[in-house]
Design an enzyme around this catalytic site. Structure first.
Site, PDB file in Angstrom:
ATOM      1  N   GLY A  45       0.812  -1.221   0.000  1.00  0.00           N
ATOM      2  CA  GLY A  45       0.000   0.000   0.000  1.00  0.00           C
ATOM      3  C   GLY A  45       0.839   1.262   0.000  1.00  0.00           C
ATOM      4  CB  CYS A  46       3.753   2.279   2.025  1.00  0.00           C
ATOM      5  SG  CYS A  46       2.911   2.089   3.615  1.00  0.00           S
TER       6      CYS A  46
END
Length: 150
Positions: A45-46
């Site tokens: 996600g990051c």
């Protein structure tokens, strides 16, 4: 968790970036700033979020914004993350939570039924005077720039 809200003045902070350089809020006074917080470098996600901001960086700059990414990762981890994906903006290695606490993004989280303390994925848009103009609580990692370029 006492998160900064729209209209709040960002408290002064000082920490280091991925290269060990000191970064202060005062370095950005007179400029519009986007500060995005993410839990950990090199996680799916990051990575999606930071790459989406990288891919739209020219457009964000055209609207007058500087960017700072922040997590509690080490300088080395942030440096590797930045080099691996070619991010043109600094990544702050906020190991002592100076910036994380200033913005109020550390607190209880739930994941797979487990509760633990961690960084909440949030983004803050700040004006030239250091005042929060917008907070994005529900970050769309794959299309985050679209949330900012409204």
């Amino acid at each position: 968790m006492n998160t900064l809200k729209e209209g709040d003045k960002v408290p002064p902070f000082s920490t280091t970036d991925q290269d060990g350089n000191t970064v202060n809020l005062s370095d950005y006074l007179g400029k519009k700033l986007i500060v995005f917080f993410y839990p950990a470098a090199n996680t799916p996600g990051c990575t999606a979020e930071a790459c989406n901001l990288r891919d739209n960086y020219v457009e964000l700059q055209a609207q007058g914004y500087e960017l700072l990414g922040v997590s509690a990762d080490s300088e080395r981890k942030q440096s590797n993350f930045r080099k691996k994906f070619g991010f043109p903006f600094p990544l702050l290695a906020d190991r002592d939570h100076t910036v994380i606490n200033a913005f109020g993004v550390w607190g209880p989280k739930k994941f797979m039924g487990r509760v633990f303390d961690g960084i909440h994925r949030k983004t803050f848009m700040i004006n030239e005077e250091g005042v929060v103009t917008r907070v994005i609580d529900k970050v769309k990692t794959k299309d985050h720039a679209a949330q900012l370029l409204v």
